[in-house]
Design a protein around this motif. Sequence first.
Motif, mmCIF file in Angstrom:
data_model
loop_
_atom_site.group_PDB
_atom_site.id
_atom_site.type_symbol
_atom_site.label_atom_id
_atom_site.label_comp_id
_atom_site.label_asym_id
_atom_site.label_seq_id
_atom_site.Cartn_x
_atom_site.Cartn_y
_atom_site.Cartn_z
ATOM 1 N N ALA A 149 -44.912 -88.710 30.266
ATOM 2 C CA ALA A 149 -45.242 -87.897 29.270
ATOM 3 C C ALA A 149 -45.482 -86.807 29.473
ATOM 4 C CB ALA A 149 -46.327 -88.677 28.201
ATOM 5 N N ASP A 150 -46.403 -86.348 30.453
ATOM 6 C CA ASP A 150 -46.939 -85.151 30.647
ATOM 7 C C ASP A 150 -45.940 -84.191 31.079
ATOM 8 O OD1 ASP A 150 -49.468 -85.961 30.101
ATOM 9 O OD2 ASP A 150 -49.993 -86.214 32.135
ATOM 10 N N ALA A 151 -45.034 -84.692 31.956
ATOM 11 C CA ALA A 151 -43.786 -83.658 32.276
ATOM 12 C C ALA A 151 -42.694 -83.584 31.125
ATOM 13 C CB ALA A 151 -42.946 -84.673 33.541
ATOM 14 N N PHE A 152 -42.817 -84.432 30.473
ATOM 15 C CA PHE A 152 -41.786 -84.081 29.104
ATOM 16 C C PHE A 152 -42.438 -82.997 28.341
ATOM 17 C CE2 PHE A 152 -39.470 -85.511 25.323
ATOM 18 C CZ PHE A 152 -38.313 -85.152 25.856
ATOM 19 N N ASN A 153 -43.566 -83.296 27.903
ATOM 20 C CA ASN A 153 -44.378 -82.517 27.066
ATOM 21 C C ASN A 153 -44.605 -80.968 27.851
ATOM 22 O OD1 ASN A 153 -44.488 -84.637 25.044
ATOM 23 N ND2 ASN A 153 -46.492 -85.163 25.840
ATOM 24 N N GLY A 154 -44.826 -80.970 28.915
ATOM 25 C CA GLY A 154 -45.009 -80.030 29.583
ATOM 26 C C GLY A 154 -43.961 -78.974 29.587
ATOM 27 N N TYR A 155 -42.820 -79.631 29.893
ATOM 28 C CA TYR A 155 -41.315 -79.058 29.809
ATOM 29 C C TYR A 155 -41.072 -78.275 28.596
ATOM 30 C CZ TYR A 155 -36.397 -78.607 29.220
ATOM 31 O OH TYR A 155 -35.106 -78.360 29.060
ATOM 32 N N ALA A 156 -41.555 -79.214 27.471
ATOM 33 C CA ALA A 156 -41.352 -78.650 26.154
ATOM 34 C C ALA A 156 -42.237 -77.465 25.972
ATOM 35 C CB ALA A 156 -41.762 -79.726 24.829
ATOM 36 N N GLU A 157 -43.330 -77.375 26.288
ATOM 37 C CA GLU A 157 -44.420 -76.353 26.534
ATOM 38 C C GLU A 157 -43.706 -75.000 27.245
ATOM 39 O OE1 GLU A 157 -46.704 -76.300 24.346
ATOM 40 O OE2 GLU A 157 -47.393 -74.176 25.126
ATOM 41 N N TRP A 158 -43.350 -75.446 28.314
ATOM 42 C CA TRP A 158 -42.802 -74.452 29.152
ATOM 43 C C TRP A 158 -41.439 -73.631 28.223
ATOM 44 C CZ3 TRP A 158 -37.809 -74.041 31.299
ATOM 45 C CH2 TRP A 158 -37.411 -73.245 32.234
ATOM 46 N N LEU A 159 -40.742 -74.466 27.805
ATOM 47 C CA LEU A 159 -39.656 -73.595 26.782
ATOM 48 C C LEU A 159 -40.290 -72.717 26.048
ATOM 49 C CD1 LEU A 159 -37.195 -76.682 25.814
ATOM 50 C CD2 LEU A 159 -36.947 -74.778 27.533
ATOM 51 N N ARG A 160 -41.403 -72.861 25.527
ATOM 52 C CA ARG A 160 -42.128 -72.037 24.660
ATOM 53 C C ARG A 160 -42.764 -70.560 25.051
ATOM 54 N NH1 ARG A 160 -41.052 -76.448 22.754
ATOM 55 N NH2 ARG A 160 -40.431 -76.891 20.392
ATOM 56 N N THR A 161 -43.214 -71.032 26.486
ATOM 57 C CA THR A 161 -43.863 -70.014 27.044
ATOM 58 C C THR A 161 -43.306 -69.148 28.140
ATOM 59 O OG1 THR A 161 -44.953 -71.671 28.710
ATOM 60 C CG2 THR A 161 -46.171 -71.108 26.360
ATOM 61 N N VAL A 162 -42.011 -69.606 28.615
ATOM 62 C CA VAL A 162 -41.478 -69.027 29.714
ATOM 63 C C VAL A 162 -41.337 -67.538 29.454
ATOM 64 C CG1 VAL A 162 -39.108 -69.474 28.793
ATOM 65 C CG2 VAL A 162 -39.343 -69.414 31.271
ATOM 66 N N GLY A 163 -41.593 -66.984 30.524
ATOM 67 C CA GLY A 163 -41.623 -65.404 30.558
ATOM 68 C C GLY A 163 -42.726 -64.843 30.298
ATOM 69 N N GLU A 164 -43.715 -65.501 29.787
ATOM 70 C CA GLU A 164 -45.187 -64.929 29.547
ATOM 71 C C GLU A 164 -45.746 -64.643 30.700
ATOM 72 O OE1 GLU A 164 -47.772 -66.696 26.870
ATOM 73 O OE2 GLU A 164 -46.274 -67.599 25.755
ATOM 74 N N PRO A 165 -46.505 -63.243 30.811
ATOM 75 C CA PRO A 165 -46.954 -62.885 29.785
ATOM 76 C C PRO A 165 -46.048 -61.488 29.767
ATOM 77 C CG PRO A 165 -48.522 -62.131 31.716
ATOM 78 C CD PRO A 165 -47.438 -63.165 32.186
ATOM 79 N N ALA A 166 -45.024 -61.353 30.476
ATOM 80 C CA ALA A 166 -44.127 -60.150 30.325
ATOM 81 C C ALA A 166 -43.672 -60.187 29.119
ATOM 82 C CB ALA A 166 -43.060 -60.221 31.517
#
Lengths: 211, 245
Positions: free
Chosen positions: A26-43
């Motif tokens: 669950a952590d890996a999957f939810n973490g991946y979903a979160e990563w999709l939203r935050t990728v590239g931050e803070p640039a």
Amino acid sequence: MAITGAVLVLFLIGHMLGNLKIFLGADAFNGYAEWLRTVGEPALPARTILTITEIVLVAAVVLHMWSAVSLARRAARARPVRYAVRRRSQANGYATHVMRYGGIVILLFVVWHLLDMTFGVVNPEGYAATPYDRMVAGFAPSRWWVTSFYVVALAMVGLHLRHGVWSAFQTLGLAGGRSYRPLRALAGVVALALVAGFLAAPLAVTIGVIK
Amino acid sequence: MNLTLKIWRQNGPEDRGRMVTYQVEDVSPDMSFLEMLDVLNERLTLAGEEPVAFDHDCREGICGMCGMVINGVAHGEQRATTTCQLHMRHFKDGDTVTIEPWRAAPFPVIKDLVVDRSSFDRIIQAGGFISVPTGAAPDAHSVPVPKDAADAAFDAATCIGCGACVAACPNGSASLFTAAKVTHLGLLPQGQPERASRAKAMVEQMDAEGFGGCTNTGECTAVCPKGIPLDAIARMNADYLKASK
């Protein structure tokens, strides 16, 4: 058809690989979903990459459908009088002849899929739940009919790719005498790999491997 | 053998047309399909009826005049065979055979099974030629041609322009015909100067005639009496894209 199709195939490969993260927990999957939203931050501001991807995908889907509709309309204009005897395929192309119907099935599936997994409207857990919980609830054994629908829809995706992948090379003039066999093989492998990869997670939930 | 024929009869371009059923008796298995129709026509003529109009010329499979959709398949189910080379031994006694003309808006029916294929001529006129200086014939082998290119060009040049590709295509596309012409000129050194502009002009003419778009179904190659391969279309697409840049 070829270029928008290529964009969608590349998306499917990424989407399938992302889905497989559910087998890491669950952590890996939810973490991946979160990563999709935050990728590239803070640039980049949050959701920049995801929003761009969404815009490209919607554009690709719309243009792909527009191409298909205009081809179908041209075909209808080119043959105003139909044959009395229903033509049998002489080219053994089952996949080829379900492209238009298959495309409609896939479109309906995508609508359901977005309502189910993205907006949570038809998902028991709803929008507020984590992606992992939505997956587990959406494909629970009691909702076997949802899983069955996914199996049918993905079979259509597989057939669509079976013709679409090599056909794109042909349309772009990249196919030649000796490359047909490898290109058709590539289309078969891509279709099988994507269907198997996509079906793995829902089936694992339905049979209770993932809870 | 005895056959039941269902044939498309249409008095002229303006007539709506209809399927008419005929019986033919004593058909020899050694007859060609067209000879079987000749037998029917002789009988119709003797009975004072209008014979079935169909196109034919050489009757040896090389002119591209004959062509009809037999039981839903252009030129009949025999592969790599024109209608005139299709023999009655491939049919069984008592069979019902449905015969229709090529169906495509750019191939209007003139009468019965005869269609007007002038649209093919206009595609050729749009670019199916090479511009050569006139004068004495050049020496043989003054322009070297690689063997592979010569073979592939010759294979494409075997297209007889019968129109079966259009008749069989679910989209009513003339891509295989146009691609065969583009290929047979585009692979040879003499065809290089106009290679890209030729593909563009011919494809645009093909679209202007009202043929459908190619979706790579491969039905055309399957019925082509000359077995023109599908990669001709890929080559046409490549040339067209180059010209469109």
